[in-house]
Design a protein around this motif. Structure first.
Motif, PDB file in Angstrom:
ATOM      1  N   PHE A  90       8.188   5.651  33.895  1.00  0.00           N
ATOM      2  CA  PHE A  90       7.669   4.299  33.706  1.00  0.00           C
ATOM      3  C   PHE A  90       8.155   3.715  32.377  1.00  0.00           C
TER       4      PHE A  90
ATOM      5  N   TYR B  41       0.002   0.080  35.760  1.00  0.00           N
ATOM      6  CA  TYR B  41      -0.224  -0.386  37.125  1.00  0.00           C
ATOM      7  C   TYR B  41      -1.632  -0.941  37.300  1.00  0.00           C
ATOM      8  N   GLN B  42      -2.577  -0.469  36.504  1.00  0.00           N
ATOM      9  CA  GLN B  42      -3.919  -1.053  36.525  1.00  0.00           C
ATOM     10  C   GLN B  42      -3.871  -2.503  36.054  1.00  0.00           C
TER      11      GLN B  42
ATOM     12  N   LEU C  52      -1.243  -4.422  36.057  1.00  0.00           N
ATOM     13  CA  LEU C  52      -0.471  -5.189  37.034  1.00  0.00           C
ATOM     14  C   LEU C  52      -1.373  -5.659  38.165  1.00  0.00           C
TER      15      LEU C  52
ATOM     16  N   ALA D  75       1.768   5.011  32.596  1.00  0.00           N
ATOM     17  CA  ALA D  75       2.082   4.345  33.864  1.00  0.00           C
ATOM     18  C   ALA D  75       0.802   3.938  34.581  1.00  0.00           C
ATOM     19  N   GLU D  76      -0.205   4.793  34.511  1.00  0.00           N
ATOM     20  CA  GLU D  76      -1.473   4.497  35.180  1.00  0.00           C
ATOM     21  C   GLU D  76      -2.082   3.215  34.611  1.00  0.00           C
TER      22      GLU D  76
ATOM     23  N   TYR E 116       7.746  -4.239  34.960  1.00  0.00           N
ATOM     24  CA  TYR E 116       7.448  -4.587  33.569  1.00  0.00           C
ATOM     25  C   TYR E 116       8.685  -4.991  32.763  1.00  0.00           C
TER      26      TYR E 116
ATOM     27  N   PRO F  45      -0.278  -7.989  33.112  1.00  0.00           N
ATOM     28  CA  PRO F  45       0.640  -6.927  32.676  1.00  0.00           C
ATOM     29  C   PRO F  45       1.005  -7.009  31.199  1.00  0.00           C
TER      30      PRO F  45
END
Length: 541
Positions: free
Chosen positions: A122, A194-195, A197, A190-191, A134, A202
């Motif tokens: 990521f 994506y949360q 996002l 990464a977690e 991103y 973002p």
């Protein structure tokens, strides 16, 4: 100001921590170690900047890297990667990742898993892959990585399993590991990404920062302070400081005053002329180490008449560096004869710099057919390690140029405006510099003067030279120091001849601290770190 950045400043000026501080305005700073810093960070993600102010506030406080560089051992050491293997052809790097490493738990994010290979992919795919969700979130791009051609170097990154990744390179590069050890090469969650996002925010990943470093971001009030608290589950050595505060104090005299009164325990970037006052205060230590840095005056080589090498040589001959060293640095720096400082293993003792010779400067201007020349210089409004006062330096250069009939107009902006305007490259010349992140010579040449650095706007000279570029490529393709040294010294010779910039000084890295501050590591390169710092109670041993 971009809408996203404006919203960040508005929101970050509200209470971020669960401990609500009255009105988030003028408040009593929390207890702990207080560091008097010189300015506001541009963001809380060092991937997006090259500014030392942002690096200091983020890289070694909030984040970790796959590998680190050890000054004591002069080698790459483990970080989030415990080991690595390089293929025989030098094109594949296999990293074994550290297990049981937790990301920060904040009011915005509670990690559901430990750090693993997904976070590595990521973090670096964000930089190199235009299709990464991103990649375009950053409005500034990724200046360091763009300047070294990182996206072209990385073919792809392969996840073998949760704790093993392979970087596949497109060509051999002896500086690859060193670049992974820089302050810019941090690992994000990464977690968390994506949360955010999924939430439609973002951009918050770069401001409400989450990392695996020794401290986690707690609160930021623009122009006042940044508050960090100790990461209770840090994977590295035990952190002794419970709370860390960056007290944002732009004026050097004010920082020294706060240090004397005890409002700060450590202070950044003192002006050389102000150090004498500290002789009266035995509880304050001046910690100075030779630095891997360079201050320079960069010419925009794409703007006439600065596109004429004779004009650039003339301006170089007009500058009295010794006077600048005396007035601005006050014995805290040495004259720069080239880009590399004497501490570098590729330093060239045989360089012939453009010596101070005003009469020769006049002859060169006449040969170039240039008279009544008037140019602008942009001077940094803040102190940096490599130059404690760019404005004073500009004034001295202004006086030198007047002696050869050249008018120099000094322009300065607020730091945030200054950095934004630099990206437009709409200047004649700029007084700036570079603080290296490791001891590899490539960390000076490629980010500052390569053609890729021109494309990323990190090449302040707007200079792209094919012969110089070829030497850098050759230096990266061999592995032994003697071979690489020869290429880099040849590259220095081209810079000296073509004068895209005038190197001025290599400054000592000076930090002021109270005598009860111990185990604080002052490195010659990169940002400041408080991970190992201890603070004894005043009056005790």
């Amino acid at each position: 100001m971009p809408v996203i950045v404006k919203r960040w400043y508005q929101q970050m000026s509200l209470c971020l921590s669960s401990i609500v501080l009255a009105a988030c305005g003028q408040v009593q700073l929390p207890s702990g170690l207080v560091y008097c810093s010189e300015g506001n960070p541009e963001s809380f993600n060092p991937q997006l900047v090259t500014s030392g102010t942002t690096i200091d506030a983020t890289s070694h406080q909030i984040y970790s890297r796959l590998v680190n560089y050890s000054q004591e051992k002069a080698e790459i050491t483990p970080g989030l990667a415990t080991s690595w293997q390089v293929s025989d052809d030098g094109l594949s790097y296999v990293f074994t990742l550290r297990e049981h490493v937790s990301f920060h738990k904040t009011r915005h994010f509670t990690p559901a898993r430990d750090f693993n290979a997904d976070d590595v992919l990521f973090s670096f795919n964000r930089i190199i892959d235009p299709l990464h969700p991103y990649h375009l979130v950053s409005r500034t791009g990724y200046p360091f990585f763009q300047s070294i051609g990182f996206a072209d170097l990385i073919g792809y990154i392969e996840k073998v399993n949760d704790y093993q990744v392979i970087f596949h390179l497109t060509r051999k590069d002896a500086s690859f590991l060193s670049n992974l050890a820089t302050d810019f090469a941090v690992v994000l969650s990464a977690e968390y990404g994506y949360q955010l996002l999924a939430q439609g925010t973002p951009e918050d990943i770069d401001y409400y920062a989450v990392g695996t470093g020794p401290f986690q971001l707690s609160q930021y009030v623009k122009n006042e302070y940044i508050r960090f608290k100790k990461n209770p589950v840090y994977w590295g050595p035990t952190v002794e400081i419970d709370q860390l505060v960056f007290d944002i104090t732009p004026r050097s005299t004010a920082r020294i005053a706060k240090l004397i009164t005890g409002d700060c325990s450590v202070s950044a970037l003192p002006k050389a002329g102000e150090l004498a006052v500290l002789d009266q205060h035995k509880d304050i230590i001046i910690d100075a180490k030779p630095g891997l840095n360079v201050a320079f005056w960069a010419f925009n080589t794409q703007k006439p008449p600065l596109d004429d090498v004779r004009v650039r040589r003339a301006l170089a001959h007009a500058i009295d560096k010794n006077n600048i060293l005396d007035v601005v640095y006050n014995d805290t720096a040495v004259e720069a004869t080239g880009v590399l400082p004497p501490a570098s293993w590729a330093y060239s003792k045989n360089l012939s710099p453009n010596e101070y010779n005003p009469e020769k400067a006049k002859v060169l201007l006449h040969q170039a057919g240039v008279s009544n020349l008037s140019i602008n210089v942009w001077a940094m409004p803040v102190a940096r390690i490599y130059n404690p006062s760019a404005l004073k330096t500009a004034e001295l250069i202004q006086a030198d140029l007047a002696r050869i009939g050249v008018k120099l107009n000094i322009i300065s902006y607020d730091w945030s405006v200054f950095t934004q305007k630099l990206a437009s490259s709409n200047y004649d010349s700029v007084l700036i510099g570079w603080n290296a992140d490791n001891s590899d010579p490539d960390n000076f040449f490629t980010p500052l003067l390569s053609c890729a650095a021109l494309a990323s706007n990190n090449n302040r000279s707007r200079w792209c030279n094919k012969d110089f570029e070829h030497l850098l490529t050759q230096a990266q393709s061999v592995s032994t120091q003697p071979e690489r040294k020869a290429f880099y010294q040849s590259a220095e010779a081209i810079i000296s001849d073509q004068v895209p910039l005038v190197t001025i000084a290599h400054a000592k890295k000076v930090v002021l601290k109270k005598s009860n501050i111990t185990a604080m590591q002052i490195r010659p390169y990169g940002g400041i770190s408080f991970a190992k710092t201890t603070q004894a109670i005043e009056g005790t041993e």
